[in-house]
Design a protein around this motif. Structure first.
Motif, PDB file in Angstrom:
ATOM      1  N   ASP A  16       0.821  -1.216   0.000  1.00 45.21           N
ATOM      2  CA  ASP A  16       0.000   0.000   0.000  1.00 45.21           C
ATOM      3  C   ASP A  16       0.853   1.264   0.000  1.00 45.21           C
ATOM      4  O   ASP A  16       0.455   2.288  -0.540  1.00 45.21           O
ATOM      5  CB  ASP A  16      -0.936   0.017   1.206  1.00 45.21           C
ATOM      6  CG  ASP A  16      -2.060  -0.989   1.066  1.00 45.21           C
ATOM      7  OD1 ASP A  16      -2.405  -1.329  -0.083  1.00 45.21           O
ATOM      8  OD2 ASP A  16      -2.581  -1.446   2.098  1.00 45.21           O
ATOM      9  N   ARG A  17       2.018   1.191   0.599  1.00 43.98           N
ATOM     10  CA  ARG A  17       2.900   2.349   0.656  1.00 43.98           C
ATOM     11  C   ARG A  17       3.539   2.652  -0.702  1.00 43.98           C
ATOM     12  O   ARG A  17       3.694   3.796  -1.089  1.00 43.98           O
ATOM     13  CB  ARG A  17       3.989   2.122   1.694  1.00 43.98           C
ATOM     14  CG  ARG A  17       4.926   3.312   1.806  1.00 43.98           C
ATOM     15  CD  ARG A  17       6.025   3.066   2.780  1.00 43.98           C
ATOM     16  NE  ARG A  17       5.471   2.845   4.117  1.00 43.98           N
ATOM     17  CZ  ARG A  17       6.169   2.333   5.116  1.00 43.98           C
ATOM     18  NH1 ARG A  17       7.415   1.980   4.949  1.00 43.98           N
ATOM     19  NH2 ARG A  17       5.614   2.171   6.292  1.00 43.98           N
ATOM     20  N   TYR A  18       3.927   1.603  -1.453  1.00 38.46           N
ATOM     21  CA  TYR A  18       4.672   1.805  -2.689  1.00 38.46           C
ATOM     22  C   TYR A  18       3.829   1.770  -3.958  1.00 38.46           C
ATOM     23  O   TYR A  18       4.315   2.139  -5.023  1.00 38.46           O
ATOM     24  CB  TYR A  18       5.796   0.768  -2.803  1.00 38.46           C
ATOM     25  CG  TYR A  18       6.900   1.008  -1.823  1.00 38.46           C
ATOM     26  CD1 TYR A  18       7.635   2.182  -1.844  1.00 38.46           C
ATOM     27  CD2 TYR A  18       7.207   0.066  -0.850  1.00 38.46           C
ATOM     28  CE1 TYR A  18       8.648   2.411  -0.938  1.00 38.46           C
ATOM     29  CE2 TYR A  18       8.215   0.287   0.065  1.00 38.46           C
ATOM     30  CZ  TYR A  18       8.933   1.458   0.015  1.00 38.46           C
ATOM     31  OH  TYR A  18       9.930   1.691   0.918  1.00 38.46           O
ATOM     32  N   LEU A  19       2.571   1.332  -3.877  1.00 37.89           N
ATOM     33  CA  LEU A  19       1.729   1.254  -5.076  1.00 37.89           C
ATOM     34  C   LEU A  19       1.578   2.594  -5.792  1.00 37.89           C
ATOM     35  O   LEU A  19       1.679   2.644  -7.018  1.00 37.89           O
ATOM     36  CB  LEU A  19       0.367   0.655  -4.741  1.00 37.89           C
ATOM     37  CG  LEU A  19      -0.590   0.512  -5.920  1.00 37.89           C
ATOM     38  CD1 LEU A  19       0.023  -0.374  -7.008  1.00 37.89           C
ATOM     39  CD2 LEU A  19      -1.920  -0.043  -5.464  1.00 37.89           C
ATOM     40  N   PRO A  20       1.358   3.718  -5.103  1.00 42.31           N
ATOM     41  CA  PRO A  20       1.246   4.986  -5.837  1.00 42.31           C
ATOM     42  C   PRO A  20       2.495   5.339  -6.643  1.00 42.31           C
ATOM     43  O   PRO A  20       2.399   5.874  -7.739  1.00 42.31           O
ATOM     44  CB  PRO A  20       1.003   6.030  -4.738  1.00 42.31           C
ATOM     45  CG  PRO A  20       0.447   5.254  -3.602  1.00 42.31           C
ATOM     46  CD  PRO A  20       1.072   3.905  -3.675  1.00 42.31           C
ATOM     47  N   PHE A  21       3.661   5.013  -6.126  1.00 40.94           N
ATOM     48  CA  PHE A  21       4.897   5.336  -6.823  1.00 40.94           C
ATOM     49  C   PHE A  21       5.119   4.421  -8.020  1.00 40.94           C
ATOM     50  O   PHE A  21       5.571   4.860  -9.073  1.00 40.94           O
ATOM     51  CB  PHE A  21       6.081   5.267  -5.859  1.00 40.94           C
ATOM     52  CG  PHE A  21       5.895   6.134  -4.652  1.00 40.94           C
ATOM     53  CD1 PHE A  21       5.918   7.512  -4.770  1.00 40.94           C
ATOM     54  CD2 PHE A  21       5.669   5.579  -3.409  1.00 40.94           C
ATOM     55  CE1 PHE A  21       5.718   8.333  -3.672  1.00 40.94           C
ATOM     56  CE2 PHE A  21       5.472   6.388  -2.303  1.00 40.94           C
ATOM     57  CZ  PHE A  21       5.488   7.757  -2.437  1.00 40.94           C
ATOM     58  N   ARG A  77      -7.700  -1.272  -7.231  1.00 41.39           N
ATOM     59  CA  ARG A  77      -8.510  -0.357  -6.430  1.00 41.39           C
ATOM     60  C   ARG A  77      -8.046   1.067  -6.644  1.00 41.39           C
ATOM     61  O   ARG A  77      -6.930   1.311  -7.092  1.00 41.39           O
ATOM     62  CB  ARG A  77      -8.464  -0.743  -4.960  1.00 41.39           C
ATOM     63  CG  ARG A  77      -7.091  -0.697  -4.389  1.00 41.39           C
ATOM     64  CD  ARG A  77      -7.090  -1.090  -2.957  1.00 41.39           C
ATOM     65  NE  ARG A  77      -5.710  -1.422  -2.617  1.00 41.39           N
ATOM     66  CZ  ARG A  77      -5.366  -2.133  -1.599  1.00 41.39           C
ATOM     67  NH1 ARG A  77      -6.264  -2.588  -0.789  1.00 41.39           N
ATOM     68  NH2 ARG A  77      -4.096  -2.381  -1.363  1.00 41.39           N
ATOM     69  N   GLY A  78      -8.920   1.976  -6.286  1.00 41.49           N
ATOM     70  CA  GLY A  78      -8.599   3.380  -6.486  1.00 41.49           C
ATOM     71  C   GLY A  78      -8.467   3.698  -7.963  1.00 41.49           C
ATOM     72  O   GLY A  78      -9.168   3.140  -8.802  1.00 41.49           O
ATOM     73  N   LEU A  79      -7.572   4.567  -8.275  1.00 42.08           N
ATOM     74  CA  LEU A  79      -7.382   4.997  -9.662  1.00 42.08           C
ATOM     75  C   LEU A  79      -6.286   4.206 -10.367  1.00 42.08           C
ATOM     76  O   LEU A  79      -5.859   4.577 -11.451  1.00 42.08           O
ATOM     77  CB  LEU A  79      -7.059   6.499  -9.689  1.00 42.08           C
ATOM     78  CG  LEU A  79      -8.169   7.376  -9.110  1.00 42.08           C
ATOM     79  CD1 LEU A  79      -7.743   8.837  -9.120  1.00 42.08           C
ATOM     80  CD2 LEU A  79      -9.459   7.202  -9.862  1.00 42.08           C
ATOM     81  N   SER A 141     -11.128   4.926  -2.628  1.00 44.13           N
ATOM     82  CA  SER A 141     -11.119   3.481  -2.422  1.00 44.13           C
ATOM     83  C   SER A 141      -9.712   2.903  -2.423  1.00 44.13           C
ATOM     84  O   SER A 141      -9.503   1.798  -1.964  1.00 44.13           O
ATOM     85  CB  SER A 141     -11.970   2.775  -3.476  1.00 44.13           C
ATOM     86  OG  SER A 141     -11.363   2.872  -4.749  1.00 44.13           O
ATOM     87  N   GLY A 142      -8.739   3.636  -2.909  1.00 44.58           N
ATOM     88  CA  GLY A 142      -7.367   3.146  -2.887  1.00 44.58           C
ATOM     89  C   GLY A 142      -6.651   3.424  -1.587  1.00 44.58           C
ATOM     90  O   GLY A 142      -5.587   2.910  -1.330  1.00 44.58           O
ATOM     91  N   ALA A 149      -3.465   7.166  -1.768  1.00 44.19           N
ATOM     92  CA  ALA A 149      -4.273   6.673  -2.882  1.00 44.19           C
ATOM     93  C   ALA A 149      -3.545   6.914  -4.169  1.00 44.19           C
ATOM     94  O   ALA A 149      -2.742   7.820  -4.292  1.00 44.19           O
ATOM     95  CB  ALA A 149      -5.628   7.398  -2.903  1.00 44.19           C
ATOM     96  N   VAL A 150      -3.839   6.078  -5.168  1.00 46.36           N
ATOM     97  CA  VAL A 150      -3.253   6.261  -6.485  1.00 46.36           C
ATOM     98  C   VAL A 150      -4.044   7.349  -7.177  1.00 46.36           C
ATOM     99  O   VAL A 150      -5.244   7.216  -7.389  1.00 46.36           O
ATOM    100  CB  VAL A 150      -3.313   4.947  -7.291  1.00 46.36           C
ATOM    101  CG1 VAL A 150      -2.771   5.149  -8.680  1.00 46.36           C
ATOM    102  CG2 VAL A 150      -2.541   3.871  -6.584  1.00 46.36           C
ATOM    103  N   ASP A 151      -3.407   8.451  -7.524  1.00 40.45           N
ATOM    104  CA  ASP A 151      -4.084   9.607  -8.098  1.00 40.45           C
ATOM    105  C   ASP A 151      -3.363  10.028  -9.362  1.00 40.45           C
ATOM    106  O   ASP A 151      -2.216   9.686  -9.579  1.00 40.45           O
ATOM    107  CB  ASP A 151      -4.096  10.749  -7.079  1.00 40.45           C
ATOM    108  CG  ASP A 151      -5.081  11.838  -7.425  1.00 40.45           C
ATOM    109  OD1 ASP A 151      -5.782  11.713  -8.443  1.00 40.45           O
ATOM    110  OD2 ASP A 151      -5.153  12.821  -6.668  1.00 40.45           O
ATOM    111  N   PHE A 152      -4.039  10.789 -10.195  1.00 44.11           N
ATOM    112  CA  PHE A 152      -3.421  11.288 -11.414  1.00 44.11           C
ATOM    113  C   PHE A 152      -2.671  12.589 -11.191  1.00 44.11           C
ATOM    114  O   PHE A 152      -1.817  12.959 -11.970  1.00 44.11           O
ATOM    115  CB  PHE A 152      -4.479  11.527 -12.499  1.00 44.11           C
ATOM    116  CG  PHE A 152      -4.803  10.290 -13.274  1.00 44.11           C
ATOM    117  CD1 PHE A 152      -3.963   9.860 -14.269  1.00 44.11           C
ATOM    118  CD2 PHE A 152      -5.923   9.562 -13.002  1.00 44.11           C
ATOM    119  CE1 PHE A 152      -4.233   8.718 -14.995  1.00 44.11           C
ATOM    120  CE2 PHE A 152      -6.212   8.424 -13.712  1.00 44.11           C
ATOM    121  CZ  PHE A 152      -5.371   7.998 -14.705  1.00 44.11           C
ATOM    122  N   ASP A 153      -2.988  13.312 -10.151  1.00 43.92           N
ATOM    123  CA  ASP A 153      -2.388  14.618  -9.934  1.00 43.92           C
ATOM    124  C   ASP A 153      -0.992  14.558  -9.351  1.00 43.92           C
ATOM    125  O   ASP A 153      -0.290  15.544  -9.342  1.00 43.92           O
ATOM    126  CB  ASP A 153      -3.235  15.441  -8.958  1.00 43.92           C
ATOM    127  CG  ASP A 153      -4.562  15.815  -9.556  1.00 43.92           C
ATOM    128  OD1 ASP A 153      -4.670  15.761 -10.794  1.00 43.92           O
ATOM    129  OD2 ASP A 153      -5.482  16.148  -8.802  1.00 43.92           O
TER     130      ASP A 153
END
Length: 156
Positions: A16-21, A77-79, A141-142, A149-153
């Motif tokens: 969960d910590r590294y998924l956005p990166f 999940r999430g974006l 949800s992410g 959370a996984v985001d586009f911004d």
């Protein structure tokens, strides 16, 4: 990217910590990816980056994330699904072909309803309709209690 993937396999609590990166690498070279890296306070000198061809990073991200999804280390999940869909429409033909092949092949076999379940969310996400509750729900949800959370911004 590869090290983060190996860490997620070895230490599943770090996913969960590294998924956005890792997901940001699907749009490597975009403004959002650069903002994610600088938000972590890593020292990155933009003038030191000479090569603007990020297709190798994007291809490795597609392969790594597909592998992690297939092995159930990460979930859609999430974006995260929308970042993967954006890779399908990448301007680099090799990247888009690889993402399309991964989605239509093993990933769709694992979850046959994946694209139909996230179709409406995709419309709001790709049109940047952040005020709509569907977009807010997809972004939230992410988080899964981690605050990330996984985001586009590039914001977390």
């Amino acid at each position: 990217l590869m090290v983060m993937g190996d860490l997620c396999v070895r230490y599943t609590n770090l996913v969960d910590r590294y998924l956005p990166f890792m997901a940001a690498c699907l749009q490597a070279g975009d403004k959002a990816c650069h903002e994610v890296v600088t938000d972590v306070n890593l020292t990155v000198d933009p003038s030191a980056i000479k090569v603007r061809n990020y297709s190798l990073v994007k291809k490795n991200a597609i392969l790594l994330l597909s592998s992690l999804v297939l092995q159930d280390y990460i979930k859609w999940r999430g974006l995260f699904i929308h970042r993967f869909l954006a890779a399908v429409a990448d301007e680099d033909d090799e990247v888009s072909c690889l993402a399309r092949t991964a989605l239509r092949g093993p990933l769709l076999e694992k979850q046959p309803n994946l694209l139909s379940n996230s179709f409406v969310e995709a419309i709001f996400v790709f049109n940047s309709c952040k005020a709509h509750p569907i977009y807010c729900a997809a972004a939230a949800s992410g988080e899964n209690g981690t605050g990330v959370a996984v985001d586009f911004d590039g914001t977390m």
